[in-house]
Write a protein that holds these residues in place. Structure first.
Motif, PDB file in Angstrom:
ATOM      1  N   ARG A 174      40.502  44.333  25.894  1.00  0.00           N
ATOM      2  CA  ARG A 174      41.847  44.240  26.452  1.00  0.00           C
ATOM      3  C   ARG A 174      41.903  43.048  27.397  1.00  0.00           C
ATOM      4  NH1 ARG A 174      44.033  49.824  28.611  1.00  0.00           N
ATOM      5  NH2 ARG A 174      46.000  48.766  28.280  1.00  0.00           N
ATOM      6  N   ILE A 175      43.054  42.427  27.442  1.00  0.00           N
ATOM      7  CA  ILE A 175      43.314  41.329  28.365  1.00  0.00           C
ATOM      8  C   ILE A 175      44.354  41.807  29.358  1.00  0.00           C
ATOM      9  CG2 ILE A 175      44.260  39.001  28.584  1.00  0.00           C
ATOM     10  CD1 ILE A 175      43.124  38.473  25.759  1.00  0.00           C
ATOM     11  N   GLY A 176      44.142  41.470  30.619  1.00  0.00           N
ATOM     12  CA  GLY A 176      45.089  41.867  31.652  1.00  0.00           C
ATOM     13  C   GLY A 176      45.379  40.719  32.595  1.00  0.00           C
ATOM     14  N   THR A 177      46.447  40.857  33.356  1.00  0.00           N
ATOM     15  CA  THR A 177      46.818  39.873  34.369  1.00  0.00           C
ATOM     16  C   THR A 177      47.274  40.606  35.623  1.00  0.00           C
ATOM     17  OG1 THR A 177      49.060  39.767  33.489  1.00  0.00           O
ATOM     18  CG2 THR A 177      47.519  38.100  32.702  1.00  0.00           C
ATOM     19  N   ASP A 178      47.273  39.874  36.731  1.00  0.00           N
ATOM     20  CA  ASP A 178      47.819  40.440  37.962  1.00  0.00           C
ATOM     21  C   ASP A 178      48.889  39.507  38.516  1.00  0.00           C
ATOM     22  OD1 ASP A 178      46.588  38.356  39.406  1.00  0.00           O
ATOM     23  OD2 ASP A 178      44.924  39.598  40.060  1.00  0.00           O
TER      24      ASP A 178
ATOM     25  N   LEU B 206      37.496  47.876  25.668  1.00  0.00           N
ATOM     26  CA  LEU B 206      38.376  49.038  25.677  1.00  0.00           C
ATOM     27  C   LEU B 206      37.612  50.267  26.157  1.00  0.00           C
ATOM     28  CD1 LEU B 206      41.133  50.273  24.946  1.00  0.00           C
ATOM     29  CD2 LEU B 206      40.242  50.661  22.656  1.00  0.00           C
ATOM     30  N   GLY B 207      38.184  50.977  27.106  1.00  0.00           N
ATOM     31  CA  GLY B 207      37.569  52.167  27.655  1.00  0.00           C
ATOM     32  C   GLY B 207      36.690  51.898  28.868  1.00  0.00           C
ATOM     33  N   GLU B 208      36.437  50.630  29.162  1.00  0.00           N
ATOM     34  CA  GLU B 208      35.621  50.260  30.321  1.00  0.00           C
ATOM     35  C   GLU B 208      36.372  49.266  31.201  1.00  0.00           C
ATOM     36  OE1 GLU B 208      31.572  49.217  29.441  1.00  0.00           O
ATOM     37  OE2 GLU B 208      31.492  50.606  27.758  1.00  0.00           O
ATOM     38  N   GLU B 209      37.662  49.518  31.403  1.00  0.00           N
ATOM     39  CA  GLU B 209      38.495  48.593  32.147  1.00  0.00           C
ATOM     40  C   GLU B 209      38.090  48.469  33.612  1.00  0.00           C
ATOM     41  OE1 GLU B 209      39.584  50.762  29.907  1.00  0.00           O
ATOM     42  OE2 GLU B 209      40.882  49.667  28.530  1.00  0.00           O
ATOM     43  N   ASP B 210      37.293  49.400  34.115  1.00  0.00           N
ATOM     44  CA  ASP B 210      36.812  49.290  35.489  1.00  0.00           C
ATOM     45  C   ASP B 210      35.647  48.297  35.605  1.00  0.00           C
ATOM     46  OD1 ASP B 210      35.248  51.080  33.997  1.00  0.00           O
ATOM     47  OD2 ASP B 210      34.520  52.081  35.807  1.00  0.00           O
ATOM     48  N   ARG B 211      35.122  47.848  34.471  1.00  0.00           N
ATOM     49  CA  ARG B 211      34.059  46.837  34.418  1.00  0.00           C
ATOM     50  C   ARG B 211      34.599  45.638  33.651  1.00  0.00           C
ATOM     51  NH1 ARG B 211      29.089  49.707  31.819  1.00  0.00           N
ATOM     52  NH2 ARG B 211      28.664  47.509  31.504  1.00  0.00           N
ATOM     53  N   TYR B 212      35.159  44.673  34.363  1.00  0.00           N
ATOM     54  CA  TYR B 212      35.845  43.558  33.721  1.00  0.00           C
ATOM     55  C   TYR B 212      35.309  42.218  34.222  1.00  0.00           C
ATOM     56  CZ  TYR B 212      38.368  44.021  38.136  1.00  0.00           C
ATOM     57  OH  TYR B 212      38.676  44.147  39.451  1.00  0.00           O
ATOM     58  N   LEU B 213      35.608  41.179  33.473  1.00  0.00           N
ATOM     59  CA  LEU B 213      35.389  39.805  33.895  1.00  0.00           C
ATOM     60  C   LEU B 213      36.731  39.263  34.334  1.00  0.00           C
ATOM     61  CD1 LEU B 213      33.196  38.507  30.950  1.00  0.00           C
ATOM     62  CD2 LEU B 213      32.421  39.247  33.198  1.00  0.00           C
ATOM     63  N   THR B 214      36.729  38.405  35.335  1.00  0.00           N
ATOM     64  CA  THR B 214      37.988  37.836  35.803  1.00  0.00           C
ATOM     65  C   THR B 214      37.841  36.347  36.048  1.00  0.00           C
ATOM     66  OG1 THR B 214      39.759  38.024  37.432  1.00  0.00           O
ATOM     67  CG2 THR B 214      37.529  38.339  38.238  1.00  0.00           C
ATOM     68  N   ASP B 215      38.938  35.635  35.877  1.00  0.00           N
ATOM     69  CA  ASP B 215      39.014  34.200  36.112  1.00  0.00           C
ATOM     70  C   ASP B 215      40.488  33.844  36.133  1.00  0.00           C
ATOM     71  OD1 ASP B 215      38.378  31.479  36.393  1.00  0.00           O
ATOM     72  OD2 ASP B 215      36.673  31.665  35.050  1.00  0.00           O
ATOM     73  N   SER B 216      40.789  32.581  36.196  1.00  0.00           N
ATOM     74  CA  SER B 216      42.195  32.182  36.151  1.00  0.00           C
ATOM     75  C   SER B 216      42.741  32.390  34.737  1.00  0.00           C
ATOM     76  CB  SER B 216      42.343  30.708  36.544  1.00  0.00           C
ATOM     77  OG  SER B 216      41.780  29.879  35.538  1.00  0.00           O
ATOM     78  N   GLN B 217      44.041  32.476  34.624  1.00  0.00           N
ATOM     79  CA  GLN B 217      44.657  32.630  33.302  1.00  0.00           C
ATOM     80  C   GLN B 217      44.346  31.421  32.432  1.00  0.00           C
ATOM     81  OE1 GLN B 217      48.770  33.853  33.341  1.00  0.00           O
ATOM     82  NE2 GLN B 217      48.408  35.288  35.008  1.00  0.00           N
ATOM     83  N   ASP B 218      44.288  30.223  33.021  1.00  0.00           N
ATOM     84  CA  ASP B 218      43.966  29.024  32.240  1.00  0.00           C
ATOM     85  C   ASP B 218      42.549  29.097  31.672  1.00  0.00           C
ATOM     86  OD1 ASP B 218      46.420  27.785  32.555  1.00  0.00           O
ATOM     87  OD2 ASP B 218      45.794  26.702  34.352  1.00  0.00           O
ATOM     88  N   ALA B 219      41.595  29.579  32.456  1.00  0.00           N
ATOM     89  CA  ALA B 219      40.220  29.689  31.973  1.00  0.00           C
ATOM     90  C   ALA B 219      40.123  30.679  30.827  1.00  0.00           C
ATOM     91  CB  ALA B 219      39.288  30.093  33.116  1.00  0.00           C
ATOM     92  N   LEU B 220      40.785  31.819  30.948  1.00  0.00           N
ATOM     93  CA  LEU B 220      40.769  32.814  29.880  1.00  0.00           C
ATOM     94  C   LEU B 220      41.461  32.277  28.628  1.00  0.00           C
ATOM     95  CD1 LEU B 220      39.976  35.612  28.945  1.00  0.00           C
ATOM     96  CD2 LEU B 220      42.105  36.472  29.931  1.00  0.00           C
TER      97      LEU B 220
END
Length: 63
Positions: free
Chosen positions: A19-23, A33-47
């Motif tokens: 899954r992809i998410g934004t804030d 999927l199912g492990e949304e509490d363990r995510y990688l994060t970066d800027s939207q441009d990097a993703l």
């Protein structure tokens, strides 16, 4: 804590679903999927660039 707005899961044939998410602060997130509490994060441009590289065949899998 920032609230993450997750999109619907993407499941490719034979691969993990993710899954992809934004804030509201412009950060992007990706998680299995199912492990949304363990995510990688970066800027939207990097993703966005990561996904473009994968679609261009520069990687054979995402996670």
């Amino acid at each position: 804590m920032t609230e993450i707005h997750w999109e619907d899961a993407f499941c490719a044939e034979g691969n993990n679903c993710f899954r992809i998410g934004t804030d509201s602060e412009g950060n992007a997130y990706i998680a299995v999927l199912g492990e949304e509490d363990r995510y990688l994060t970066d800027s939207q441009d990097a993703l966005r660039n990561l996904i473009r590289d994968i679609k261009a065949g520069k990687a054979d899998h995402l996670l």
